[in-house]
Enzyme design. Structure first.
Site, PDB file in Angstrom:
ATOM      1  N   LYS A  44       0.677  -1.203   0.037  1.00 45.85           N
ATOM      2  CA  LYS A  44      -0.194  -0.047  -0.011  1.00 45.85           C
ATOM      3  C   LYS A  44       0.934   1.414  -0.169  1.00 45.85           C
ATOM      4  O   LYS A  44       0.595   2.183  -0.712  1.00 45.85           O
ATOM      5  CB  LYS A  44      -0.980   0.097   1.115  1.00 45.85           C
ATOM      6  CG  LYS A  44      -2.018  -1.165   0.939  1.00 45.85           C
ATOM      7  CD  LYS A  44      -2.877  -1.243   2.350  1.00 45.85           C
ATOM      8  CE  LYS A  44      -3.895  -2.385   2.380  1.00 45.85           C
ATOM      9  NZ  LYS A  44      -4.318  -2.805   3.497  1.00 45.85           N
ATOM     10  N   GLN A  88      -4.797  -1.701  10.035  1.00 53.35           N
ATOM     11  CA  GLN A  88      -4.669  -3.022   9.304  1.00 53.35           C
ATOM     12  C   GLN A  88      -5.206  -4.182  10.103  1.00 53.35           C
ATOM     13  O   GLN A  88      -4.970  -3.989  11.491  1.00 53.35           O
ATOM     14  CB  GLN A  88      -3.294  -3.280   9.155  1.00 53.35           C
ATOM     15  CG  GLN A  88      -2.975  -4.498   8.265  1.00 53.35           C
ATOM     16  CD  GLN A  88      -3.442  -4.452   6.914  1.00 53.35           C
ATOM     17  OE1 GLN A  88      -3.351  -3.375   6.319  1.00 53.35           O
ATOM     18  NE2 GLN A  88      -4.109  -5.608   6.205  1.00 53.35           N
ATOM     19  N   ASP A 111     -10.921   2.670   4.677  1.00 51.09           N
ATOM     20  CA  ASP A 111     -11.344   1.210   4.658  1.00 51.09           C
ATOM     21  C   ASP A 111     -12.742   1.243   4.303  1.00 51.09           C
ATOM     22  O   ASP A 111     -13.194   0.171   4.307  1.00 51.09           O
ATOM     23  CB  ASP A 111     -10.728   0.479   5.670  1.00 51.09           C
ATOM     24  CG  ASP A 111      -9.638  -0.540   5.327  1.00 51.09           C
ATOM     25  OD1 ASP A 111      -9.364  -0.719   4.193  1.00 51.09           O
ATOM     26  OD2 ASP A 111      -8.802  -1.016   6.319  1.00 51.09           O
TER      27      ASP A 111
END
Ligand code: NAP
Length: 279
Positions: A44, A88, A111
């Site tokens: 990422k 994460q 997200d």
């Protein structure tokens, strides 16, 4: 279906948009040292820096307390140079994932997991949507896959893939069935699918005889096996499907490209270029 090629084009578009918007900031938080999460985070960041997004790689020890993590998130929420925040997952057991997700400012929640963003998607007014489903829809559009009235079957009901992709397919007017570990007869459901999305995490759970002739198959699974990286759908299904994503090179690159796109989207919301619903 070539996810790499489309992802490359999306990244070029994002780069152009960022050149117009000015520098953006994306912060990721990794708690603990899960090796798979480490690989995802590194990918990422590499992709972000290529398109001109400044990334902040916050690494915290596995024993970080919830209060400490919430404080870090609050600081990123308040930092004007940060457009997107990504925690994460999975988090270590002692941390309350739902509480941590709720702590992220919804306008920076790239997200798309915050209840406000998830709720907006449920209501059919998507704001920030998880990257993998966004990438899947972009692939379906790229290959002109008809969704209106189509039977779409999603195997897997996670908050990050299964549920949001089912909502997006529903909004595209597909007739959507969601399957999971308690589904009685999975093959019976999948054989009916014009569009089949599989996000389970079991190598070759879906075999060729479970796929309808000519169907579009999106294999989200990433499974590390002795034979290398494989998806959730047996590659033999390629002979039956009309279109199918390979693993690797299908959904994976699209997820990364869509995260960059989500970061641009979050930046636009923050700059009031799109209206973000009040929370
Ligand atoms: P997850 O949270 O573990 O969810 C898995 C889902 O599969 C659950 O809903 C589970 O049902 C269902 N399931 C398990 N066994 C099943 C069975 N035998 N039959 C039918 N359904 C079954 O997984 P996830 O986060 O959505 O990820 C799924 C896979 O996609 C993983 O391999 C992951 O690595 C991969 N992934 C790839 C990308 C990408 O960019 N390519 C992005 C995200 C995830 P229950 O709810 O009943 O337990």
């Amino acid at each position: 279906m070539d996810g790499r090629a489309l992802a490359e084009r999306i990244r070029a578009e994002v780069k152009q948009e960022i050149a117009e918007l000015g520098e953006l900031g994306l912060a990721t938080i990794l708690v603990g040292d899960d090796p798979a999460s480490d690989v995802y985070i590194r990918r990422k960041h590499e992709a972000a820096s290529e398109v001109g997004i400044r990334s902040h790689d916050l690494r915290l020890p596995a024993e970080t307390t919830e209060d400490d993590l919430l404080e870090r998130i609050a600081a990123l929420n308040a930092d004007d140079s940060i457009d997107g925040i990504l925690v994460q997952l999975p988090l270590p057991e002692h941390l309350d994932e739902a509480r941590v997700i709720r702590a992220v400012d919804p306008v920076k929640d790239v997200d798309g997991l915050h209840p406000l963003n998830a709720g907006q998607l449920y209501l059919g007014r998507p704001t920030l949507v998880p990257a993998t489903p966004v990438g899947i829809m972009a692939l379906l559009a790229e290959y002109d896959i008809a969704l209106l009235g189509a039977n779409a079957v999603v195997v897997g009901r996670s908050d990050i893939v299964g549920k949001p992709v089912a909502h997006l397919l529903l909004q595209a007017h597909a007739t959507v069935t969601i399957c999971h570990s308690r589904t009685r007869d999975l093959a019976r459901e999948t054989l009916d699918a014009d569009v089949l999305v599989v996000a389970v995490g079991h190598p070759a759970l879906v075999t060729a005889d479970m796929v309808k002739q000519g169907a579009t198959v999106i294999d989200v699974g990433i499974n590390r096996t002795e034979a290398g990286l494989v998806g959730d759908v047996d590659v033999a299904a390629m002979d039956v499907a009309g279109h199918m994503t390979p693993v690797p090179g299908g959904v994976g690159p699209m997820t990364i490209a869509s995260l960059l796109r989500d970061t641009v989207c979050a930046a636009r919301f923050r700059r009031n270029m799109f209206a973000f619903p009040a929370d």
